[in-house]
Write a protein that holds these residues in place. Structure first.
Motif, mmCIF file in Angstrom:
data_model
loop_
_atom_site.group_PDB
_atom_site.id
_atom_site.type_symbol
_atom_site.label_atom_id
_atom_site.label_comp_id
_atom_site.label_asym_id
_atom_site.label_seq_id
_atom_site.Cartn_x
_atom_site.Cartn_y
_atom_site.Cartn_z
ATOM 1 N N ASP A 265 -50.606 27.328 -39.687
ATOM 2 C CA ASP A 265 -52.120 27.983 -39.660
ATOM 3 C C ASP A 265 -53.292 26.772 -39.657
ATOM 4 N N LEU A 266 -52.180 25.778 -39.285
ATOM 5 C CA LEU A 266 -53.256 24.857 -39.514
ATOM 6 C C LEU A 266 -54.222 23.957 -38.087
ATOM 7 N N SER A 267 -54.988 23.633 -37.251
ATOM 8 C CA SER A 267 -55.015 22.884 -36.125
ATOM 9 C C SER A 267 -54.110 21.926 -36.318
ATOM 10 N N GLY A 268 -54.157 21.322 -34.887
ATOM 11 C CA GLY A 268 -53.499 20.607 -34.145
ATOM 12 C C GLY A 268 -53.572 18.936 -35.316
ATOM 13 N N GLY A 269 -55.047 18.807 -35.566
ATOM 14 C CA GLY A 269 -55.626 17.792 -36.032
ATOM 15 C C GLY A 269 -54.921 17.456 -37.858
ATOM 16 N N GLN A 270 -55.423 19.068 -38.334
ATOM 17 C CA GLN A 270 -54.684 19.293 -39.786
ATOM 18 C C GLN A 270 -52.919 18.769 -39.745
ATOM 19 N N GLN A 271 -52.348 19.609 -38.538
ATOM 20 C CA GLN A 271 -50.623 19.343 -38.271
ATOM 21 C C GLN A 271 -50.191 18.060 -38.350
ATOM 22 N N GLN A 272 -50.668 17.110 -38.243
ATOM 23 C CA GLN A 272 -50.508 15.630 -37.816
ATOM 24 C C GLN A 272 -50.729 15.066 -39.060
ATOM 25 N N ARG A 273 -51.881 15.146 -39.191
ATOM 26 C CA ARG A 273 -52.268 14.288 -41.001
ATOM 27 C C ARG A 273 -51.037 15.239 -41.886
ATOM 28 N N ALA A 274 -50.302 16.101 -41.890
ATOM 29 C CA ALA A 274 -49.314 16.750 -42.538
ATOM 30 C C ALA A 274 -48.449 15.946 -42.054
ATOM 31 N N TRP A 275 -47.693 15.612 -41.240
ATOM 32 C CA TRP A 275 -46.749 15.018 -40.691
ATOM 33 C C TRP A 275 -46.810 13.328 -41.362
ATOM 34 N N LEU A 276 -47.657 12.969 -41.058
ATOM 35 C CA LEU A 276 -48.251 11.513 -41.127
ATOM 36 C C LEU A 276 -47.826 11.548 -42.795
ATOM 37 N N ALA A 277 -48.858 12.026 -43.709
ATOM 38 C CA ALA A 277 -48.385 12.183 -44.936
ATOM 39 C C ALA A 277 -46.512 12.266 -45.350
ATOM 40 N N ALA A 278 -46.116 13.254 -44.566
ATOM 41 C CA ALA A 278 -44.559 13.648 -44.770
ATOM 42 C C ALA A 278 -43.690 12.170 -44.672
ATOM 43 N N ALA A 279 -44.331 11.818 -43.743
ATOM 44 C CA ALA A 279 -43.386 10.417 -43.387
ATOM 45 C C ALA A 279 -44.305 9.267 -44.303
ATOM 46 N N LEU A 280 -45.774 9.022 -44.752
ATOM 47 C CA LEU A 280 -45.406 7.981 -45.819
ATOM 48 C C LEU A 280 -44.886 8.446 -47.896
ATOM 49 N N ALA A 281 -44.711 9.574 -47.454
ATOM 50 C CA ALA A 281 -43.912 9.961 -48.583
ATOM 51 C C ALA A 281 -42.315 9.531 -48.792
ATOM 52 N N GLN A 282 -41.843 8.753 -47.186
ATOM 53 C CA GLN A 282 -40.502 8.797 -47.630
ATOM 54 C C GLN A 282 -40.888 7.002 -47.926
ATOM 55 N N GLU A 283 -41.316 6.911 -48.181
ATOM 56 C CA GLU A 283 -41.996 4.657 -48.635
ATOM 57 C C GLU A 283 -41.174 4.315 -47.678
ATOM 58 N N PRO A 284 -40.905 4.014 -46.991
ATOM 59 C CA PRO A 284 -40.816 3.319 -46.144
ATOM 60 C C PRO A 284 -41.023 1.978 -45.229
ATOM 61 N N ALA A 285 -40.266 1.027 -45.428
ATOM 62 C CA ALA A 285 -39.887 0.156 -44.563
ATOM 63 C C ALA A 285 -41.559 0.020 -43.159
ATOM 64 N N VAL A 286 -40.624 0.504 -43.001
ATOM 65 C CA VAL A 286 -41.452 0.510 -41.469
ATOM 66 C C VAL A 286 -42.120 1.244 -41.204
ATOM 67 N N LEU A 287 -42.845 2.264 -40.018
ATOM 68 C CA LEU A 287 -43.427 3.494 -40.259
ATOM 69 C C LEU A 287 -44.175 2.839 -38.434
ATOM 70 N N LEU A 288 -42.659 4.494 -37.903
ATOM 71 C CA LEU A 288 -43.473 4.228 -35.912
ATOM 72 C C LEU A 288 -44.337 5.727 -35.862
ATOM 73 N N LEU A 289 -44.986 5.608 -35.192
ATOM 74 C CA LEU A 289 -46.538 6.411 -34.446
ATOM 75 C C LEU A 289 -46.170 6.528 -33.235
ATOM 76 N N ASP A 290 -46.242 8.088 -32.436
ATOM 77 C CA ASP A 290 -46.491 7.918 -31.037
ATOM 78 C C ASP A 290 -47.173 8.098 -30.661
ATOM 79 N N GLU A 291 -48.728 7.607 -30.601
ATOM 80 C CA GLU A 291 -49.769 8.609 -30.082
ATOM 81 C C GLU A 291 -50.245 9.539 -31.434
ATOM 82 N N PRO A 292 -50.492 8.510 -32.567
ATOM 83 C CA PRO A 292 -50.862 8.809 -32.995
ATOM 84 C C PRO A 292 -52.298 9.894 -33.670
ATOM 85 N N THR A 293 -53.111 9.385 -32.479
ATOM 86 C CA THR A 293 -54.524 9.257 -32.959
ATOM 87 C C THR A 293 -54.532 10.777 -31.722
ATOM 88 N N THR A 294 -53.539 11.554 -30.791
ATOM 89 C CA THR A 294 -54.254 12.850 -30.734
ATOM 90 C C THR A 294 -53.847 14.056 -31.428
#
Length: 252
Positions: free
Chosen positions: A134-163
């Motif tokens: 039910d979220l907009s595309g931008g809100q969904q993108q932010r949710a998936w970024l939050a999920a990636a950061l929740a992994q507490e990675p050493a390396v964060l990979l982003l493919d066109e994150p501003t889309t």
């Protein structure tokens, strides 16, 4: 993270990557740029081990990625793509909680206090109980970024994150990535906006036809002749008040 003579060729296609060797400096923002079809997204897939290197190897902290277990990899490397498989029945809170699965195994076992900071970081606290679909595309993108950061990675990979992100959230994201890198996170992203790439990056990789044409600091690569050859278009670098050097595509 580094590539050591990495190659990958898609089946029945001529495009791919050829003998890439180079380093992604730790604790910095590296942006991969290049024309369409240069192999930028393919390179990210290799760095995330979603594609196997057919020659050479990707190394993280002196260990080849193919020697890591799936769990070890998920605790070290996180990726946010342009397109996501939507889990229609999951709330935003549950989507962000998926980033904690490498540490807990089951979604139901993820404590709420491990999810809340990432919801706050992404500005999604008020939407935490909404369905992701039910979220907009931008809100969904932010949710998936939050999920990636929740992994507490050493390396964060982003493919066109501003889309899908509006100008406000684009600026907020880039500021956030700079802050995360300053704390030690290695950020590797693909951007099409070349001026944005030069503005926010510590290091750049310039790809063309599956090969690494050049890598270095923005000052190293801010070369009109180099960029013009790579993008097959006339380029001029001008100085814009309050922005500094700006790359302009000239009419043919």
């Amino acid at each position: 993270m580094e590539c050591q003579h990495v190659s990958y060729q898609y089946p029945r296609q001529t495009r791919g990557l050829s003998d890439l060797t180079g380093v992604f400096p730790p604790g910095q923002v590296t942006t991969i740029i290049g024309p369409n079809g240069a192999g930028k997204s393919t390179l990210l897939q290799l760095l995330a081990r979603r594609l196997p290197a057919q020659a050479g190897q990707v190394v993280l902290n002196e260990q080849p990625l193919d020697q890591l277990t799936t769990k070890q990899l998920a605790q070290q490397v996180a990726m946010v793509t342009q397109h996501h498989q939507l889990y229609d029945e999951l709330t935003v809170r549950e989507v962000v909680a998926t980033g904690r699965l490498p540490y807990h195994g089951l979604l139901q076992a993820v404590p709420a206090n491990e999810v809340t900071p990432y919801l706050e970081m992404a500005g999604l606290t008020s939407l935490a109980d909404e369905l992701i679909q039910d979220l907009s595309g931008g809100q969904q993108q932010r949710a998936w970024l939050a999920a990636a950061l929740a992994q507490e990675p050493a390396v964060l990979l982003l493919d066109e994150p501003t889309t899908y992100l509006d100008v406000h959230y684009q600026q907020q994201l880039m500021t956030q990535l700079r802050q995360l890198a300053a704390r030690g996170l290695t950020v590797i992203q693909v951007l099409h906006d070349i001026n944005q790439a030069f503005r926010v990056s510590d290091w750049l990789w310039l790809l063309q036809d599956g090969q690494l044409v050049a890598s270095g600091t923005p000052d190293d690569l801010r070369d009109a002749a180099l960029l013009g050859r790579t993008f097959a278009t006339p380029i001029e670098i001008v100085t814009v008040p309050h922005l500094g050097p700006y790359i302009v595509q000239l009419p043919d």
